[in-house]
Design an enzyme around this catalytic site. Sequence first.
Site, PDB file in Angstrom:
ATOM      1  N   ASP A   1      62.715 109.318  -3.492  1.00 57.31           N
ATOM      2  CA  ASP A   1      61.899 110.448  -3.046  1.00 57.31           C
ATOM      3  C   ASP A   1      60.452 110.086  -2.725  1.00 57.31           C
ATOM      4  O   ASP A   1      59.890 109.141  -3.283  1.00 57.31           O
ATOM      5  CB  ASP A   1      61.872 111.525  -4.130  1.00 57.31           C
ATOM      6  CG  ASP A   1      63.128 112.369  -4.156  1.00 57.31           C
ATOM      7  OD1 ASP A   1      63.096 113.457  -4.751  1.00 57.31           O
ATOM      8  OD2 ASP A   1      64.157 111.949  -3.597  1.00 57.31           O
TER       9      ASP A   1
ATOM     10  N   HIS B   1      55.626 118.864  -0.094  1.00 57.42           N
ATOM     11  CA  HIS B   1      56.091 118.682  -1.474  1.00 57.42           C
ATOM     12  C   HIS B   1      55.567 119.790  -2.392  1.00 57.42           C
ATOM     13  O   HIS B   1      55.039 119.549  -3.477  1.00 57.42           O
ATOM     14  CB  HIS B   1      55.678 117.316  -2.008  1.00 57.42           C
ATOM     15  CG  HIS B   1      56.482 116.885  -3.204  1.00 57.42           C
ATOM     16  ND1 HIS B   1      56.204 117.322  -4.480  1.00 57.42           N
ATOM     17  CD2 HIS B   1      57.555 116.084  -3.309  1.00 57.42           C
ATOM     18  CE1 HIS B   1      57.067 116.788  -5.335  1.00 57.42           C
ATOM     19  NE2 HIS B   1      57.915 116.048  -4.645  1.00 57.42           N
TER      20      HIS B   1
ATOM     21  N   HIS C   1      61.659 107.167  -7.079  1.00 59.19           N
ATOM     22  CA  HIS C   1      60.586 107.483  -6.124  1.00 59.19           C
ATOM     23  C   HIS C   1      60.037 106.210  -5.490  1.00 59.19           C
ATOM     24  O   HIS C   1      59.881 105.194  -6.163  1.00 59.19           O
ATOM     25  CB  HIS C   1      59.432 108.209  -6.827  1.00 59.19           C
ATOM     26  CG  HIS C   1      59.803 109.549  -7.368  1.00 59.19           C
ATOM     27  ND1 HIS C   1      60.425 109.711  -8.587  1.00 59.19           N
ATOM     28  CD2 HIS C   1      59.649 110.797  -6.859  1.00 59.19           C
ATOM     29  CE1 HIS C   1      60.639 110.999  -8.810  1.00 59.19           C
ATOM     30  NE2 HIS C   1      60.182 111.678  -7.788  1.00 59.19           N
TER      31      HIS C   1
END
Length: 291
Positions: free
Chosen positions: A108, A163, A256
Amino acid sequence: MERITSHMAQRGVRARIAVAAAAAAVAATVWGVATLVAPAHGPGDGHDHENVSRQKDAPEERNDPADDPKGAGGAPHPGSGGAEPGQVPDTIAHASEAGGNAVNITIDDGPDPTWTPKVLEVLRKHGAKATFCMIGPQAKAHPDLVKQVVADGNRLCDHTMDHDIAMAKKPVDYQKRQILDAKKLIEDAAGNGAKVEYYRAPGGAFTPESRALAAAAGMRPLGWNIDTKDFKKPGSAAIVKTVEQELHSGPTVLFHDGGGNREQTVEALDEVLTRLAQQGRPTGFPVRTAP
């Protein structure tokens, strides 16, 4: 005496009939109430609630000034639930297309010019594939990285424009812009007809509307089973331990490559993929369509 006995017998029969009738009435009433209050569950409903409770990430470390929440809340409406075979459902996916003991690696918040290349290098080293959930402006800023992600055989996921983990409280028009604008930027950066195949809500902030919007645009809502919490930088060993301890809960693992220093993530991913290979567990992609 005989007449008295007969009369008493008849009274007993009438009493039993009355009791039976009352019981039937009570049962009918209870069933009726139960029918009224029982919720109507569509495919994946339980998953959705369970998924959102699991996925409430703490705000992630980010370098993007556009991260500040904007807009006002909106009222949710039911999603469609399932889909016809071959179509993209709006329920939240967790399972792997490869089935069996395959593991879905998801990455991510990128692409990031420092960490995405390192993540790709680790994936290549192990012959592994992943799903990259990208922020729209990040994809626009680094189209070369988006193209490399696709060229390596990985898949693309829409992780919105900003986000915003409070998206679920914002108007539907805001959610729509966040999702569809990001999809366009990611696909434009990828080029060559590459498609975004999934949508992951920031912090798990899915709504029925956002799920329906994503599915209508060809993107399966994507959840996760294991949150490595790598954004907290607990150390690569702790990240690996989290994956090992929670793999029983499902196949989709969250890492991430953006939002800050991801050195621990890169180290942990390398070790996780090494251990998965030792266990004979391949990497795969999340399911997209209805069976």
